[in-house]
Design a protein around this motif. Structure first.
Motif, PDB file in Angstrom:
ATOM      1  N   GLU A  59     -63.216  87.576  -5.579  1.00 41.96           N
ATOM      2  CA  GLU A  59     -61.816  87.944  -5.442  1.00 41.96           C
ATOM      3  C   GLU A  59     -61.013  86.830  -4.780  1.00 41.96           C
ATOM      4  O   GLU A  59     -59.843  86.635  -5.104  1.00 41.96           O
ATOM      5  CB  GLU A  59     -61.691  89.252  -4.674  1.00 41.96           C
ATOM      6  CG  GLU A  59     -62.234  90.433  -5.472  1.00 41.96           C
ATOM      7  CD  GLU A  59     -61.988  91.771  -4.815  1.00 41.96           C
ATOM      8  OE1 GLU A  59     -61.781  91.801  -3.584  1.00 41.96           O
ATOM      9  OE2 GLU A  59     -62.014  92.791  -5.526  1.00 41.96           O
ATOM     10  N   LEU A 195     -55.165  94.367  -6.832  1.00 41.85           N
ATOM     11  CA  LEU A 195     -55.267  93.380  -5.754  1.00 41.85           C
ATOM     12  C   LEU A 195     -54.559  92.091  -6.163  1.00 41.85           C
ATOM     13  O   LEU A 195     -53.820  91.494  -5.363  1.00 41.85           O
ATOM     14  CB  LEU A 195     -56.738  93.093  -5.441  1.00 41.85           C
ATOM     15  CG  LEU A 195     -56.986  92.027  -4.365  1.00 41.85           C
ATOM     16  CD1 LEU A 195     -56.551  92.540  -2.998  1.00 41.85           C
ATOM     17  CD2 LEU A 195     -58.463  91.626  -4.325  1.00 41.85           C
ATOM     18  N   ASN A 217     -52.720  99.347  -2.699  1.00 44.31           N
ATOM     19  CA  ASN A 217     -53.984  98.751  -2.254  1.00 44.31           C
ATOM     20  C   ASN A 217     -54.567  99.478  -1.060  1.00 44.31           C
ATOM     21  O   ASN A 217     -55.792  99.567  -0.911  1.00 44.31           O
ATOM     22  CB  ASN A 217     -53.784  97.263  -1.942  1.00 44.31           C
ATOM     23  CG  ASN A 217     -53.934  96.387  -3.160  1.00 44.31           C
ATOM     24  OD1 ASN A 217     -55.033  95.992  -3.529  1.00 44.31           O
ATOM     25  ND2 ASN A 217     -52.817  96.095  -3.819  1.00 44.31           N
ATOM     26  N   ARG A 221     -58.410 100.287  -0.354  1.00 42.46           N
ATOM     27  CA  ARG A 221     -58.982  99.261   0.511  1.00 42.46           C
ATOM     28  C   ARG A 221     -58.549  99.518   1.951  1.00 42.46           C
ATOM     29  O   ARG A 221     -57.520 100.152   2.189  1.00 42.46           O
ATOM     30  CB  ARG A 221     -58.526  97.852   0.086  1.00 42.46           C
ATOM     31  CG  ARG A 221     -58.980  97.450  -1.300  1.00 42.46           C
ATOM     32  CD  ARG A 221     -58.401  96.112  -1.716  1.00 42.46           C
ATOM     33  NE  ARG A 221     -59.008  95.655  -2.958  1.00 42.46           N
ATOM     34  CZ  ARG A 221     -58.581  95.995  -4.168  1.00 42.46           C
ATOM     35  NH1 ARG A 221     -57.517  96.768  -4.290  1.00 42.46           N
ATOM     36  NH2 ARG A 221     -59.198  95.550  -5.245  1.00 42.46           N
ATOM     37  N   VAL A 226     -56.920  94.300   3.154  1.00 38.99           N
ATOM     38  CA  VAL A 226     -55.634  93.900   2.587  1.00 38.99           C
ATOM     39  C   VAL A 226     -55.049  92.734   3.379  1.00 38.99           C
ATOM     40  O   VAL A 226     -54.522  91.771   2.805  1.00 38.99           O
ATOM     41  CB  VAL A 226     -54.661  95.094   2.575  1.00 38.99           C
ATOM     42  CG1 VAL A 226     -53.260  94.651   2.151  1.00 38.99           C
ATOM     43  CG2 VAL A 226     -55.174  96.183   1.643  1.00 38.99           C
ATOM     44  N   LYS A 288     -62.927  99.158  -0.907  1.00 42.92           N
ATOM     45  CA  LYS A 288     -62.034  99.063  -2.058  1.00 42.92           C
ATOM     46  C   LYS A 288     -62.490  99.942  -3.211  1.00 42.92           C
ATOM     47  O   LYS A 288     -61.731 100.194  -4.153  1.00 42.92           O
ATOM     48  CB  LYS A 288     -61.923  97.619  -2.528  1.00 42.92           C
ATOM     49  CG  LYS A 288     -63.229  97.027  -3.021  1.00 42.92           C
ATOM     50  CD  LYS A 288     -63.034  95.592  -3.441  1.00 42.92           C
ATOM     51  CE  LYS A 288     -64.356  94.989  -3.891  1.00 42.92           C
ATOM     52  NZ  LYS A 288     -64.185  93.612  -4.368  1.00 42.92           N
TER      53      LYS A 288
END
Length: 404
Positions: A59, A195, A217, A221, A226, A288
């Motif tokens: 990510e 995301l 988000n 998450r 975040v 998440k």
């Protein structure tokens, strides 16, 4: 003719493909200033990663890609595409991250970025699966509204039931194009796309829209995750936009606590006699993939992995599949509280202490707590060849709301 004029006429991708700065298609930054490069590399490769351990490497790489697309940095984007391939990202993931920028940055930046990525693929003889769309002209509105509803609430699904003629134009475009044409594509799951959308908006500095997507988000998450994702945008968008994003995050967290009824807050934590197994620590690494808060205590990491998972009331994990070439799957043993297990296409099954669920490899399912009860189970990973988990979309509030 000046380089800026050429860039305007031909586009970022065409210039990079044609100029001497990219021999044999290899990525090479336009600026070779050694001191600036040293500061940049130290910050992006050392300091920011050290401060953001929760964000998965995959990510992080995707956030870097969309940040560079948004900032229109052709040379650094070309480098990052090559880096992403070297780190094991599939070319389809890279392209889909770039595609995700289109509804937020517009087509010009996205088209140029796609050309840059494809030039790297061509130079490295990387083949790409070109069949990634999942919707048709007839299904894009409904599919987009469903994705929008999963992230932002049932209202968006209800609005789409009226069809194109019964919706304001902007709402139709958002559902059919922004969500239908992009969020439904193969290559990246819904949570990852959301995301990346947040990261794109951090880079753009569009505060009203950014706050909405920070809120989305936060449903899937932790606030810490975040926050660390926002910090991964910092090297590309600078401090003013990062500080603005952190302020919006703080506001969103405060509003969530003040405005939402959290069942877990209304009840005390389970007592020590609630279960023979401890509640464990916050399950931040997998937060998440959960709606609500969960806790994890690994009972065993040798021979067979056994994790003790505790769910706060109304917490559940996303739909997911345990894949394996041979063997594999998972066994759940309910140990305390009350929860549910559901396979795709079948009704949810209530789980109480002592209940056992055998989940074969390849079965799409979810499990979690009942709306009014804490829940705990042991999750036993069945050994299998090439075993891996595929995390999918969250269980919708509408479907979960049918449980009691």
């Amino acid at each position: 003719m000046k380089l800026g004029t050429i860039m305007t006429m031909l586009g970022m991708g065409a210039v990079l493909a044609a100029c001497d700065c990219c021999p044999q298609g290899e990525a090479k930054a336009l600026s070779q200033d050694k001191e600036l490069r040293a500061v940049m590399d130290n910050f992006t490769q050392n300091e920011v990663p050290a401060a953001t351990p929760l964000v998965e490497k995959r990510e992080v790489e995707l956030i870097r890609l969309v940040s560079l697309v948004t900032q229109q940095s052709g040379a650094l984007l070309q480098e990052e595409v090559a880096t992403a391939l070297a780190q094991g990202l599939a070319p389809e993931e890279i392209l889909e991250a770039i595609y995700q920028c289109a509804p937020y940055t517009g087509f010009p930046r996205t088209v140029d970025a796609v050309e840059i990525a494809r030039s790297v693929f061509k130079a490295k003889n990387v083949k790409v699966d070109e069949s990634r769309a999942t919707v048709t002209a007839q299904s894009r509105l409904e599919a987009g509204a469903d994705a929008q509803g999963t992230l932002f609430g049932q209202t968006f699904r209800d609005m789409a039931k009226n069809g194109k003629s019964g919706m304001p134009t902007i709402n139709y475009f958002l559902a059919s194009n922004c969500f239908g044409d992009y969020y439904t594509r193969k290559g990246l799951d819904l949570n990852t796309r959301e995301l990346l959308t947040m990261a794109i908006l951090v880079n753009l500095g569009t505060e009203p829209q950014l706050k909405a997507h920070i809120g989305a988000n936060l449903k899937i998450r932790t606030a810490e995750y975040v926050e660390q994702a926002i910090y991964n945008c910092l090297p590309y968008c600078g401090y003013p936009r990062t500080l603005n994003a952190l302020r919006l995050l703080k506001e969103s967290v405060a509003e969530t606590k003040a405005g939402a009824v959290n069942v877990a807050d209304a009840k005390s934590m389970p007592g020590k006699d609630w279960s023979v197994f401890p509640v464990g620590k916050p399950n931040d690494a997998y937060a998440k993939y959960f709606v609500g808060k969960s806790y994890l205590d690994m009972i065993s990491t040798e021979q067979v992995g056994v994790g003790n998972v505790t769910f706060e009331p109304a917490c559940r994990n996303n739909w997911h599949i345990h894949h394996a070439k041979k063997g594999g799957g998972q066994i759940l043993i309910a140990t305390a509280g009350r929860g549910y297990y559901q396979e795709w296409g079948k009704p949810a099954v209530e789980l109480k202490p002592g209940d056992v669920v055998n989940i074969p490899a390849g079965v799409k399912h979810w499990h979690g707590a009942a709306p009014d009860s804490w829940f705990q189970h042991l999750a036993i990973e069945v050994p299998g060849e090439g075993g891996r988990n595929e995390w999918l979309e969250p269980v919708s509030d509408e479907d979960y709301g049918k449980l009691k």
